[in-house]
Structures are given as C-alpha cells and as structure tokens.
Design a protein around this motif. Sequence first.
Motif, mmCIF file in Angstrom:
data_model
loop_
_atom_site.group_PDB
_atom_site.id
_atom_site.type_symbol
_atom_site.label_atom_id
_atom_site.label_comp_id
_atom_site.label_asym_id
_atom_site.label_seq_id
_atom_site.Cartn_x
_atom_site.Cartn_y
_atom_site.Cartn_z
ATOM 1 N N ASP A 242 -5.854 10.392 7.509
ATOM 2 C CA ASP A 242 -7.073 9.599 7.644
ATOM 3 C C ASP A 242 -8.235 10.560 7.392
ATOM 4 N N PRO A 243 -9.028 10.340 6.342
ATOM 5 C CA PRO A 243 -10.082 11.315 6.014
ATOM 6 C C PRO A 243 -11.194 11.387 7.059
ATOM 7 N N GLY A 244 -11.387 10.333 7.825
ATOM 8 C CA GLY A 244 -12.442 10.336 8.840
ATOM 9 C C GLY A 244 -12.114 11.219 10.022
ATOM 10 N N GLU B 186 0.838 -1.196 0.000
ATOM 11 C CA GLU B 186 0.000 0.000 0.000
ATOM 12 C C GLU B 186 0.878 1.252 0.000
ATOM 13 N N GLU C 168 -7.493 12.294 -2.979
ATOM 14 C CA GLU C 168 -7.697 10.847 -2.899
ATOM 15 C C GLU C 168 -6.568 10.095 -3.592
ATOM 16 N N ASN D 47 -8.055 3.440 -4.547
ATOM 17 C CA ASN D 47 -7.987 2.135 -3.878
ATOM 18 C C ASN D 47 -7.236 2.148 -2.555
ATOM 19 N N VAL D 48 -7.106 3.319 -1.960
ATOM 20 C CA VAL D 48 -6.457 3.455 -0.651
ATOM 21 C C VAL D 48 -7.390 4.287 0.215
ATOM 22 N N LYS D 49 -7.536 3.913 1.470
ATOM 23 C CA LYS D 49 -8.480 4.644 2.320
ATOM 24 C C LYS D 49 -7.965 6.009 2.773
ATOM 25 N N TYR D 50 -6.660 6.244 2.662
ATOM 26 C CA TYR D 50 -6.080 7.500 3.113
ATOM 27 C C TYR D 50 -6.064 8.535 1.999
ATOM 28 N N ARG D 51 -5.930 9.797 2.382
ATOM 29 C CA ARG D 51 -5.827 10.906 1.458
ATOM 30 C C ARG D 51 -4.462 11.560 1.670
#
Length: 99
Positions: free
Chosen positions: A88-90, A32, A69, A72-76
């Motif tokens: 971490d976008p959350g 990743e 973005e 295919n990766v949850k991070y920004r």
Amino acid sequence: MKIQLTTAAAGLFILLGVGAAAAEDIIIQPEEDTVIQEYVKKEPLASLKLPGVELNVGTALPDTVELREVPNVKYRYVVIDNRTVLVDPGTRKIVKIYN
C-alpha cells in the motif's frame, strides 16, 4: 469485584482491538490479482535484500525501498528475496506476498 470488572473491561478492549484489526484486512479482488500478477511477469524487477526486515503482511517497508506502480491498481510492488511483494503506497505496508 473491582478486579473482576477491570479484567472484564480489559478483555472487552482486546476483543474490540481484534475487530478493528480485522476491519483493516485488505481484500484484493480476483480480477485485480490477475492484473497484478500478469503485469509483474511482464515487468520483472531485480530482487532486493533487506536485512532486518521480515516479509510479513502488515510490515512497513523503509522509505528507501522504491515501489513500482501497477497501472490502474492502487497498490505498488517490489521484489524482495525473490518474492514479489504488494505494498500500500500510503502506508508502505505489505498487503500481499507472492511466491
């Protein structure tokens, strides 16, 4: 005796807090990480200046900072002071800083 118990209880809570913080550590798999680094090189961003914001893992970035973005990766990511910052976008917290 009561003071010693209170001190021991405080020490236990500190240890439990350290364990909880360690459980929140973000682990980015090497595959990743490679995808992220390659994408960031292909899609460079202009560097931002954020006076008063320290670039440290765990620091939350203001809502005014636009995060980009990575497919295919949850991070920004964003570039701050010429350093790529993975977020971490959350929570908007920094999870990794690339040099």
